[in-house]
Design an enzyme around this catalytic site. Structure first.
Site, PDB file in Angstrom:
ATOM      1  N   TYR A  86       0.821  -1.203   0.000  1.00 29.74           N
ATOM      2  CA  TYR A  86       0.000   0.000   0.000  1.00 29.74           C
ATOM      3  C   TYR A  86       0.860   1.260   0.000  1.00 29.74           C
ATOM      4  O   TYR A  86       0.663   2.171  -0.816  1.00 29.74           O
ATOM      5  CB  TYR A  86      -0.930  -0.007   1.219  1.00 29.74           C
ATOM      6  CG  TYR A  86      -1.938   1.113   1.231  1.00 29.74           C
ATOM      7  CD1 TYR A  86      -3.020   1.116   0.350  1.00 29.74           C
ATOM      8  CD2 TYR A  86      -1.836   2.169   2.148  1.00 29.74           C
ATOM      9  CE1 TYR A  86      -3.961   2.131   0.364  1.00 29.74           C
ATOM     10  CE2 TYR A  86      -2.772   3.194   2.161  1.00 29.74           C
ATOM     11  CZ  TYR A  86      -3.833   3.170   1.272  1.00 29.74           C
ATOM     12  OH  TYR A  86      -4.761   4.191   1.286  1.00 29.74           O
ATOM     13  N   LYS A  92       1.134   4.015  -3.067  1.00 31.29           N
ATOM     14  CA  LYS A  92       0.718   5.413  -2.922  1.00 31.29           C
ATOM     15  C   LYS A  92       1.889   6.373  -3.163  1.00 31.29           C
ATOM     16  O   LYS A  92       1.690   7.486  -3.673  1.00 31.29           O
ATOM     17  CB  LYS A  92       0.098   5.641  -1.549  1.00 31.29           C
ATOM     18  CG  LYS A  92      -1.235   4.929  -1.349  1.00 31.29           C
ATOM     19  CD  LYS A  92      -2.278   5.358  -2.377  1.00 31.29           C
ATOM     20  CE  LYS A  92      -3.631   4.714  -2.125  1.00 31.29           C
ATOM     21  NZ  LYS A  92      -4.656   5.147  -3.113  1.00 31.29           N
TER      22      LYS A  92
END
Length: 232
Positions: free
Chosen positions: A153, A157
């Site tokens: 994650y 990002k």
């Protein structure tokens, strides 16, 4: 404004749709499943002339291209793009335990997904009036604030933040604003019940940014939902 929004059927996405409709905008909702009793269909019944729904799986370029073609036929142009679809896999796993199929899936959704959307929807945005792109990012993507967890994650990002900067430079001459927005830690399926924020508040802030009510001041475009600069 006419706004295309991915991941529109749940979490922050459905709150963004609801808020946009309450403000009088037209929403082009990209969803992976369309069921009679789904939240987006309930809103479509409430706002029949303001909601268009399209099958749009950001990992499937054909579906993105088809949605863009249908959107062109339905509305002709768009004024805003919110790349909201995202996943958080391998939560809490140490790197020695990672399933790399999930890592690749995370990158496909969180990074390549927005890239596919931009590839096919930018031509419609070029024809719009008040033109803004918002990529829903996360503080987890801040290299400055990196922590030793949620590897897929956080990395995805961070890559999305980089793409946002590149995209901003690419469309600079076309008067298009590009922001990577941290929505806060909010109470959704992804954020969990321990989250300290609420999706309604984040949705209002994000729409304020999209509408230009909040003047976001950040050289690299990474901000929170209140328009405050985040550290890359």
């Amino acid at each position: 404004m006419k706004i295309i929004l991915t991941g529109a059927n749940r979490g922050l996405g459905i709150h963004l749709v609801k808020t946009a409709l309450e403000r009088g905008h037209t929403v082009l909702a990209g969803v992976r499943t369309i069921q009679e009793d789904s939240p987006i269909n309930l809103l479509k019944k409430q706002y029949p002339d303001k909601v268009y729904t399209y099958f749009l799986d950001v990992t499937n370029e054909e579906s993105v291209a088809t949605a863009a073609k249908l959107a062109a036929e339905d509305v002709g142009s768009i004024d805003g793009i919110i790349n909201n679809a995202g996943v958080l896999t391998e939560r809490g796993k140490i790197i020695e335990e990672l399933d790399f199929e999930n890592v690749k899936f995370t990158m496909d959704v969180n990074v390549l997904g927005p890239m596919r959307v931009m590839k096919h929807f930018l031509p419609l945005l070029y024809k719009g009036k008040k033109k803004t792109i918002i990529n829903i990012s996360s503080e987890a993507g801040s290299i400055h604030n990196a922590y030793g967890g949620d590897f897929p994650y956080g990395i995805s990002k961070a890559a999305l933040n980089m793409f946002s900067v590149q995209l901003s430079r690419y469309v600079k001459e076309k008067d298009i604003a590009v922001h990577a927005v941290h929505p806060g830690w909010i109470k959704t399926d992804m954020g969990g019940e321990n989250a300290t924020g609420y999706p309604e508040e984040s949705a209002n802030g994000i729409l304020d940014i999209l509408e230009g009510k909040i003047e976001a001041k950040s050289e690299l475009g990474f901000i929170d939902f209140k328009g405050q600069e985040m550290k890359i």
